[in-house]
Design an enzyme around this catalytic site. Sequence first.
Site, PDB file in Angstrom:
ATOM      1  N   ASN A 116      -4.051   6.450  -1.042  1.00 39.68           N
ATOM      2  CA  ASN A 116      -3.382   6.834   0.207  1.00 39.68           C
ATOM      3  C   ASN A 116      -2.716   8.201   0.120  1.00 39.68           C
ATOM      4  O   ASN A 116      -2.420   8.814   1.141  1.00 39.68           O
ATOM      5  CB  ASN A 116      -2.357   5.775   0.615  1.00 39.68           C
ATOM      6  CG  ASN A 116      -3.016   4.617   1.331  1.00 39.68           C
ATOM      7  OD1 ASN A 116      -4.001   4.788   2.033  1.00 39.68           O
ATOM      8  ND2 ASN A 116      -2.479   3.427   1.151  1.00 39.68           N
ATOM      9  N   HIS A 121      -2.829  -3.513  -5.783  1.00 41.85           N
ATOM     10  CA  HIS A 121      -3.180  -3.037  -4.447  1.00 41.85           C
ATOM     11  C   HIS A 121      -4.677  -3.191  -4.212  1.00 41.85           C
ATOM     12  O   HIS A 121      -5.484  -2.406  -4.711  1.00 41.85           O
ATOM     13  CB  HIS A 121      -2.748  -1.585  -4.273  1.00 41.85           C
ATOM     14  CG  HIS A 121      -3.049  -1.049  -2.905  1.00 41.85           C
ATOM     15  ND1 HIS A 121      -3.330   0.275  -2.657  1.00 41.85           N
ATOM     16  CD2 HIS A 121      -3.138  -1.676  -1.693  1.00 41.85           C
ATOM     17  CE1 HIS A 121      -3.568   0.440  -1.362  1.00 41.85           C
ATOM     18  NE2 HIS A 121      -3.462  -0.720  -0.766  1.00 41.85           N
ATOM     19  N   GLU A 169      -5.835  -0.983  -7.339  1.00 41.43           N
ATOM     20  CA  GLU A 169      -4.892  -0.096  -8.017  1.00 41.43           C
ATOM     21  C   GLU A 169      -3.860  -0.955  -8.755  1.00 41.43           C
ATOM     22  O   GLU A 169      -3.177  -1.768  -8.131  1.00 41.43           O
ATOM     23  CB  GLU A 169      -4.196   0.825  -7.014  1.00 41.43           C
ATOM     24  CG  GLU A 169      -5.109   1.855  -6.384  1.00 41.43           C
ATOM     25  CD  GLU A 169      -4.407   2.721  -5.355  1.00 41.43           C
ATOM     26  OE1 GLU A 169      -4.675   3.938  -5.329  1.00 41.43           O
ATOM     27  OE2 GLU A 169      -3.600   2.188  -4.562  1.00 41.43           O
ATOM     28  N   SER A 180       0.814  -1.211   0.000  1.00 36.21           N
ATOM     29  CA  SER A 180       0.000   0.000   0.000  1.00 36.21           C
ATOM     30  C   SER A 180       0.849   1.263   0.000  1.00 36.21           C
ATOM     31  O   SER A 180       0.320   2.358  -0.162  1.00 36.21           O
ATOM     32  CB  SER A 180      -0.911   0.013   1.239  1.00 36.21           C
ATOM     33  OG  SER A 180      -0.135   0.006   2.427  1.00 36.21           O
TER      34      SER A 180
END
Length: 491
Positions: free
Chosen positions: A177, A127, A139, A106
């Site tokens: 993130n 991800h 992702e 991540s």
Amino acid sequence: MGSGIAHVAALAGHPVYLYDTRAEAIDKGIAGIAKDLAFLVDKGKLAGEERDAVLARITGVTQLTDAKDAGLAIEAIVENLDIKQKLFRELEALLGDDAVLASNTSSLSITAMGAALARPERLVGLHFFNPAPRMKLVEIVSGLATPRELAERMHATAKAWGKVPVYAKSTPGFIVNRVARPYYAEAQRVLAECAAEPATLDAAMREGCGFPMGPFELMDLIGHDVNFAVTNSVFDAYFGDKRFTPSLIQQELVAAGRLGRKSGHGFYSYAAGAAKAAPRTEETHGAENVVTVVGGLGVAAGLIGRFEAAGIEVRRAAGSEGQGWLEIGSARVALSDGRTATRRAVEDGVPNLVLFDLCLDYAATPRLTLTRADQCGQGAWGAAVGTLQRAGLAVSRIDDVAGLVGLRTVAMLANEAADAVLQGIGTAADIDTAMRFGTNYPKGPLAWADQLGVAFVARVLANLREHYGEERYRVSPLIQRKTFSGAAFHE
């Protein structure tokens, strides 16, 4: 995460090896998959025979050599670059030349991970989001050596598994993130200025802006150790960029061991018998019978129908379209533009100024967050509050902080998303998709910027930067460019 990804792949029809060095961890993972599948059977979403077939496709192994015929290896181990590199070197030597190596990291660089391989072009990021069987987003992360063909193949694979895949470039935080950092950071900044307590700010974001959870309850759920570590990781990876500055408040919580739900205390207490914190709501005030709408209210136009439905006469007066306001008694009531109400009252020559926060849908929102200029009289404030209450709104007051909480947060989310587009991390469509499906945001931040008007978002950010004098609020060059051209992110 490993067992969750195994669940997804097996449900899609693939034979799956679930590897761990500890047999008890494998047994626990498979038991978790069986429990999830049983839930689907009980809900009538999966036939019992299919559940049995899915479980039969999963083989637990404690030796990597038992999985040497795998065509795709997805690691979901500890977030440590050296340990991941060691594992991928072992997999590269073991698996066939055509096998794909994928990381569920991540936060770590796919490029750095691949640098340890003889053939880094075999490596790609996949991800998934937790819990993997339920969260739609994946992702597809490309490092410098990842060929486009491999990213496209993994995109097609994730889509065939029922996921919503997006392309991303290997940069700190990838899309979600990175772009999500302001959701936590701005709320903590407002809290640090003592503008309101967490429950009121959470209600503003949840009930007003339509986010599934407020930032403080979400951080408590994630765990402050985890959330603080990710923020620090992104901050360090961007060489101390002030946009990602960690919060001293969260640092204190971590130091105190108040990690959120898992420790029993974070921003809120989760001890047995602890009362649930409630947002601060204004007591009932008397309402005016007439409201004057000056100019156009733009995104806040839904308030007009609520006044009319409550039997309040609505009058119209000429003014700028989309930059108007309400006249309620002696108060002027307007959407924030990133300035404090006190400053704006002076600059606009209107002492009885009340500002309201951004909402997802003003026609349906149950709560509206307000602030008032220091010069605003109590009578003017009461008339504004009471009239909005009569229109069916619970009103929460926060102190006079620039941009309130919803507006500044959405503006900063859009700003970060715009920079991600500018830097080639993802397209505007992929970034908005990622934020909707990876975090369950009610609207993609760039789509929200389009709705508000990109020029308005730029003005909010510029006002925040002037107010704080900080680089943190600098306007993305892409937002500036679109402001000058009049273009939207989604044409």
